[in-house]
Design a protein around this motif. Structure first.
Motif, PDB file in Angstrom:
ATOM      1  N   ILE A 269      38.746  54.619  40.356  1.00 51.38           N
ATOM      2  CA  ILE A 269      37.619  55.323  40.966  1.00 51.38           C
ATOM      3  C   ILE A 269      37.521  56.734  40.392  1.00 51.38           C
ATOM      4  O   ILE A 269      38.534  57.413  40.220  1.00 51.38           O
ATOM      5  CB  ILE A 269      37.802  55.418  42.499  1.00 51.38           C
TER       6      ILE A 269
ATOM      7  N   LEU B 252      40.265  56.000  50.330  1.00 52.54           N
ATOM      8  CA  LEU B 252      40.599  55.135  49.198  1.00 52.54           C
ATOM      9  C   LEU B 252      42.093  54.828  49.162  1.00 52.54           C
ATOM     10  O   LEU B 252      42.493  53.692  48.894  1.00 52.54           O
ATOM     11  CB  LEU B 252      40.159  55.788  47.890  1.00 52.54           C
TER      12      LEU B 252
ATOM     13  N   ILE C 279      42.647  57.508  41.079  1.00 53.69           N
ATOM     14  CA  ILE C 279      41.441  58.258  41.429  1.00 53.69           C
ATOM     15  C   ILE C 279      41.353  59.488  40.531  1.00 53.69           C
ATOM     16  O   ILE C 279      42.273  60.307  40.501  1.00 53.69           O
ATOM     17  CB  ILE C 279      41.473  58.702  42.904  1.00 53.69           C
TER      18      ILE C 279
END
Length: 64
Positions: A18, A41, A49
């Motif tokens: 992400i 998340l 991330i």
């Protein structure tokens, strides 16, 4: 009025990558939103991330 959302029903995501793109404008609001997003998340097992900080909102579409 703040509403507390339940995250218990969210599916676990494995192997996802992400990217979060944030602006420096209104940093007090944006930083809190990014922190909540990262927390959520990580709750669903996303640990890859990337966070990219841009000078303003006009650069967001160019970076995405």
């Amino acid at each position: 009025m703040k509403k507390k959302q339940s995250v218990g029903d969210l599916p676990t995501i494995r192997g996802a990558r992400i990217a979060i793109v944030q602006s420096k404008w209104h940093s007090s609001y944006v930083e809190r939103m990014v922190k909540k997003c990262v927390d959520l998340l990580q709750h669903v097992n996303v640990n890859d991330i990337d966070i990219h900080v841009l000078p303003g909102c006009l650069e967001l579409p160019l970076a995405a």
